[in-house]
Write a protein that holds these residues in place. Sequence first.
Motif, PDB file in Angstrom:
ATOM      1  N   LEU A 153       0.816  -1.216   0.000  1.00 28.54           N
ATOM      2  CA  LEU A 153       0.000   0.000   0.000  1.00 28.54           C
ATOM      3  C   LEU A 153       0.849   1.265   0.000  1.00 28.54           C
ATOM      4  N   ALA A 154       1.989   1.208   0.650  1.00 29.81           N
ATOM      5  CA  ALA A 154       2.895   2.353   0.708  1.00 29.81           C
ATOM      6  C   ALA A 154       4.275   1.820   1.070  1.00 29.81           C
ATOM      7  N   ARG A 155       5.290   2.582   0.717  1.00 29.76           N
ATOM      8  CA  ARG A 155       6.649   2.134   1.040  1.00 29.76           C
ATOM      9  C   ARG A 155       7.586   3.328   1.081  1.00 29.76           C
ATOM     10  N   THR A 156       8.734   3.124   1.704  1.00 29.65           N
ATOM     11  CA  THR A 156       9.778   4.133   1.720  1.00 29.65           C
ATOM     12  C   THR A 156      10.590   4.032   0.425  1.00 29.65           C
ATOM     13  N   THR A 157      11.373   5.070   0.143  1.00 31.79           N
ATOM     14  CA  THR A 157      12.260   4.988  -1.019  1.00 31.79           C
ATOM     15  C   THR A 157      13.322   3.922  -0.791  1.00 31.79           C
ATOM     16  N   GLY A 158      13.671   3.695   0.483  1.00 32.58           N
ATOM     17  CA  GLY A 158      14.617   2.629   0.790  1.00 32.58           C
ATOM     18  C   GLY A 158      14.087   1.271   0.374  1.00 32.58           C
ATOM     19  N   PHE A 159      12.792   1.045   0.564  1.00 33.64           N
ATOM     20  CA  PHE A 159      12.187  -0.222   0.137  1.00 33.64           C
ATOM     21  C   PHE A 159      12.168  -0.318  -1.382  1.00 33.64           C
ATOM     22  N   GLU A 160      11.865   0.787  -2.053  1.00 31.12           N
ATOM     23  CA  GLU A 160      11.840   0.784  -3.520  1.00 31.12           C
ATOM     24  C   GLU A 160      13.207   0.420  -4.093  1.00 31.12           C
ATOM     25  N   ARG A 161      14.267   0.953  -3.498  1.00 30.44           N
ATOM     26  CA  ARG A 161      15.610   0.666  -4.003  1.00 30.44           C
ATOM     27  C   ARG A 161      16.047  -0.747  -3.655  1.00 30.44           C
ATOM     28  N   LEU A 162      15.464  -1.301  -2.617  1.00 30.85           N
ATOM     29  CA  LEU A 162      15.810  -2.658  -2.218  1.00 30.85           C
ATOM     30  C   LEU A 162      15.062  -3.691  -3.045  1.00 30.85           C
ATOM     31  N   TYR A 163      13.745  -3.510  -3.203  1.00 29.48           N
ATOM     32  CA  TYR A 163      12.928  -4.542  -3.835  1.00 29.48           C
ATOM     33  C   TYR A 163      12.457  -4.201  -5.241  1.00 29.48           C
ATOM     34  N   GLY A 164      12.585  -2.953  -5.660  1.00 26.94           N
ATOM     35  CA  GLY A 164      12.216  -2.608  -7.026  1.00 26.94           C
ATOM     36  C   GLY A 164      13.029  -3.359  -8.072  1.00 26.94           C
ATOM     37  N   PRO A 165      14.359  -3.430  -7.931  1.00 27.00           N
ATOM     38  CA  PRO A 165      15.168  -4.106  -8.948  1.00 27.00           C
ATOM     39  C   PRO A 165      14.917  -5.596  -9.085  1.00 27.00           C
ATOM     40  N   VAL A 166      14.296  -6.245  -8.085  1.00 29.14           N
ATOM     41  CA  VAL A 166      14.015  -7.679  -8.211  1.00 29.14           C
ATOM     42  C   VAL A 166      12.600  -7.933  -8.738  1.00 29.14           C
TER      43      VAL A 166
END
Length: 284
Positions: free
Chosen positions: A135-148
């Motif tokens: 539902l929502a996430r930090t930019t830290g989560f995006e950089r961690l899990y976005g590339p996978v």
Amino acid sequence: MDDNELGAFLRSRREAVKPEDVGLPGGPRRRTPGLRRSELATLAGVSVEYLTRLEQGRDRNPSTQVLITLADALRLTHEERVHVRQLAKVASGDVRLCPAAAEAPARTVRPTVRAVLDRLEPAPAVLLNRVGEVLARTTGFERLYGPVGLLDGDPPNMVRYVFADARARAAYPDWDRVADEHAAALKLAATKADRFAQELVAELSFAAGEAFSGRPARPAPPLPAPVERLAHPLAGELRLKREQLELSYDDQRVVVYLPADAATSAALDRLTGRLPGALRAVSG
């Protein structure tokens, strides 16, 4: 959608499969493109008469097991399996996807929860509802899990990613353990008359097959592993500790990911563009 979309789709896929692809002899004298009805019926373990009724739209209520065997015999992709199951639901008049709005998983993000996520930066953190939707996430989560690829869904769903996205097996070195955890939690929710969880269970049982349906349910929520390993395409293998914060209502939870060792701490600092030491390793 026309009156016999399910039957037309099954026939089109049957005609697209080459006999030699499923271990049957081909030959120039075949009048039917692809598989004959009798051949598909044999492969799927159903009668020719029943398959004929399905293709002609005279039977609109195939069981999940019949759909699974047909999908296996036709070598359907994950996307095709999801499509054929949706066609079957529409053909049968199934309206289980429209329960009372009050029963739907909460998807509204309260301002106070969003403020909490803002203050958790640069730590990777995500807000999930009871069926695993992001539902929502930090930019830290995006950089961690976005590339996978976890965030590619619409909406992103952590459970669906684990079982329905081939990239998840590469992303999680301990994929079997991760899969056990997510399957057990979802199946537990489905036993509590949660029709949305039941729908996702049915979807993944069909789309992922034994990889999902063969994992046992549990009478209590599974304990998360002390450390979750993630194979990040840019940062290498990361070791993460998870802290889960259950919200007082809304049936939502915030999951925070913290580095479990110094190497992961340094890697997360590089991913988030922060000074070294912004995210310190957590022990114990």
